[in-house]
Design a protein around this motif. Structure first.
Motif, PDB file in Angstrom:
ATOM      1  N   PRO A 161       1.094  -1.445  -0.141  1.00 19.75           N
ATOM      2  CA  PRO A 161      -0.057  -0.363   0.271  1.00 19.75           C
ATOM      3  C   PRO A 161       1.001   1.602  -0.169  1.00 19.75           C
ATOM      4  N   GLY A 162       0.443   2.247  -0.681  1.00 23.49           N
ATOM      5  CA  GLY A 162       1.093   4.039  -0.891  1.00 23.49           C
ATOM      6  C   GLY A 162       0.758   4.020  -0.122  1.00 23.49           C
ATOM      7  N   VAL A 163       1.783   5.414   0.086  1.00 22.35           N
ATOM      8  CA  VAL A 163       1.587   6.131   1.515  1.00 22.35           C
ATOM      9  C   VAL A 163       0.020   7.562   1.015  1.00 22.35           C
ATOM     10  N   GLY A 164      -0.758   7.400  -0.012  1.00 23.09           N
ATOM     11  CA  GLY A 164      -1.714   7.994   0.064  1.00 23.09           C
ATOM     12  C   GLY A 164      -3.185   6.485   0.527  1.00 23.09           C
ATOM     13  N   SER A 165      -3.264   5.031   0.081  1.00 23.05           N
ATOM     14  CA  SER A 165      -3.861   4.718   0.564  1.00 23.05           C
ATOM     15  C   SER A 165      -3.560   4.188   2.642  1.00 23.05           C
ATOM     16  N   VAL A 166      -1.733   4.658   2.930  1.00 22.12           N
ATOM     17  CA  VAL A 166      -2.131   4.570   4.550  1.00 22.12           C
ATOM     18  C   VAL A 166      -2.481   5.894   5.233  1.00 22.12           C
ATOM     19  N   ALA A 167      -2.277   7.007   4.327  1.00 26.21           N
ATOM     20  CA  ALA A 167      -3.349   8.572   4.388  1.00 26.21           C
ATOM     21  C   ALA A 167      -4.816   8.210   4.767  1.00 26.21           C
ATOM     22  N   LYS A 168      -5.118   7.056   3.943  1.00 29.27           N
ATOM     23  CA  LYS A 168      -6.976   7.183   3.759  1.00 29.27           C
ATOM     24  C   LYS A 168      -7.254   6.251   4.097  1.00 29.27           C
ATOM     25  N   MET A 169      -6.507   5.304   5.243  1.00 25.49           N
ATOM     26  CA  MET A 169      -6.975   4.302   6.577  1.00 25.49           C
ATOM     27  C   MET A 169      -7.262   4.996   7.442  1.00 25.49           C
ATOM     28  N   PHE A 170      -6.431   6.156   7.784  1.00 22.87           N
ATOM     29  CA  PHE A 170      -6.179   7.283   9.189  1.00 22.87           C
ATOM     30  C   PHE A 170      -7.228   7.833   8.873  1.00 22.87           C
ATOM     31  N   ALA A 171      -7.996   8.682   7.776  1.00 23.17           N
ATOM     32  CA  ALA A 171      -8.449   9.434   7.584  1.00 23.17           C
ATOM     33  C   ALA A 171      -9.832   8.737   8.148  1.00 23.17           C
ATOM     34  N   TYR A 172      -9.683   7.329   6.998  1.00 23.65           N
ATOM     35  CA  TYR A 172     -11.284   6.508   7.418  1.00 23.65           C
ATOM     36  C   TYR A 172     -10.968   6.173   8.519  1.00 23.65           C
ATOM     37  N   ALA A 173     -10.276   6.327   9.606  1.00 19.90           N
ATOM     38  CA  ALA A 173     -10.785   5.484  11.258  1.00 19.90           C
ATOM     39  C   ALA A 173     -11.122   6.421  12.225  1.00 19.90           C
ATOM     40  N   CYS A 174     -10.743   7.578  11.610  1.00 18.08           N
ATOM     41  CA  CYS A 174     -10.829   9.316  11.949  1.00 18.08           C
ATOM     42  C   CYS A 174     -12.519   9.904  11.745  1.00 18.08           C
ATOM     43  N   ASN A 175     -12.639   9.319  10.798  1.00 17.70           N
ATOM     44  CA  ASN A 175     -14.197  10.325  10.648  1.00 17.70           C
ATOM     45  C   ASN A 175     -13.464  11.436   9.923  1.00 17.70           C
TER      46      ASN A 175
END
Length: 259
Positions: A161-175
């Protein structure tokens, strides 16, 4: 006719994280110089600073300078300072942490920070996931990614997973959402388009990334040139069809020389 180029780094000019170049990369760069075609090495690579990238490429035999390289680290420090982000938690390498410290940021290993900055981190673990999530959810830290890449390719050819995918994971988790400093961000594009000084319809982009690079810049009117030497292959093409597909920089030289 293409009058200026954005040239991707990983998978186009270089084949691995040590910036070992493809055999025809020096010929390609020399071709651009000899034909007075302005170019920028447009990279999402944040493992090294722009000056380090240029130095390393010269060591490998490419005739480039620091001014030829535009990376997320070309814009991130200035923007973060403008937005008052003084303390940051970094998901990334020690070299990345040192870079931001040198730029005057308070780089912390705890969750009480203004921002979480996400780069490539090959030692990402559960503790780092907890600190970053807590920083965003409980201390209202902003999420900034150094690029928006969906996937990346390791030196052994395997994908992750690229950097954008990791960032999106955090964004999704934290709404919440995140901003990035990589290709196709307004901040990055302002720098690179001003430096090339050509109308968008006169520019081309050469990349192995079908989605962020080619599809994104194609939507802005750039000619899209897909090379199959990187992380994506022809069979990965879906709803977006690049203008041209080549298997090497040598083929691109022949194409541009005949145009």
């Amino acid at each position: 006719m293409i009058e200026g180029l954005l040239v991707d780094l990983d998978g186009v000019l270089v084949k691995d994280s040590e910036l070992n170049i493809f055999e025809d990369a020096p010929l390609f760069i020399d071709f651009l110089h000899k034909n007075n075609i302005p170019f920028k090495i447009a990279t999402n690579n944040s493992r090294r600073s722009p000056s380090e990238i240029a130095d390393k490429l010269r060591e490998k035999g490419l005739n480039v300078d620091e001014k030829d390289v535009v990376s997320p680290l070309s814009v991130a420090p200035e923007v973060l300072k403008e937005r008052g982000m003084e303390s940051i938690y970094i998901i990334g390498s020690q070299k990345l942490k040192d870079y931001f410290r040198e730029k005057g940021f308070n780089v912390k290993d705890s969750e009480n920070v203004d921002a979480v900055v996400i780069g490539m981190d090959k030692s990402l673990n559960f503790q780092k996931l907890k600190i970053a999530t807590t920083a965003v959810k409980r201390f209202y830290a902003k999420i900034y990614a150094l690029n928006k890449n969906l996937i990346s390719q390791d030196d052994d050819g395997m994908l992750f997973p690229g950097v954008g995918s990791v960032a999106k994971m955090f964004a999704y988790a934290c709404n919440t959402d995140f901003e990035h400093f990589g290709k196709m961000s307004d901040l990055y594009n302002d720098v690179i388009f001003k430096s090339l000084g050509k109308p968008l319809e006169k520019l081309g982009i050469i990349s192995d990334d079908l989605f962020v690079d080619l599809k994104g810049y194609g939507s802005l009117g750039l000619t899209t040139i897909f090379v199959t030497t990187g992380k994506y292959k022809v069979e990965d093409i879906d709803d977006f069809e690049p203008d041209y597909i080549f298997d090497s920089l040598t083929e691109i030289i022949e194409f541009m020389g005949a145009s």
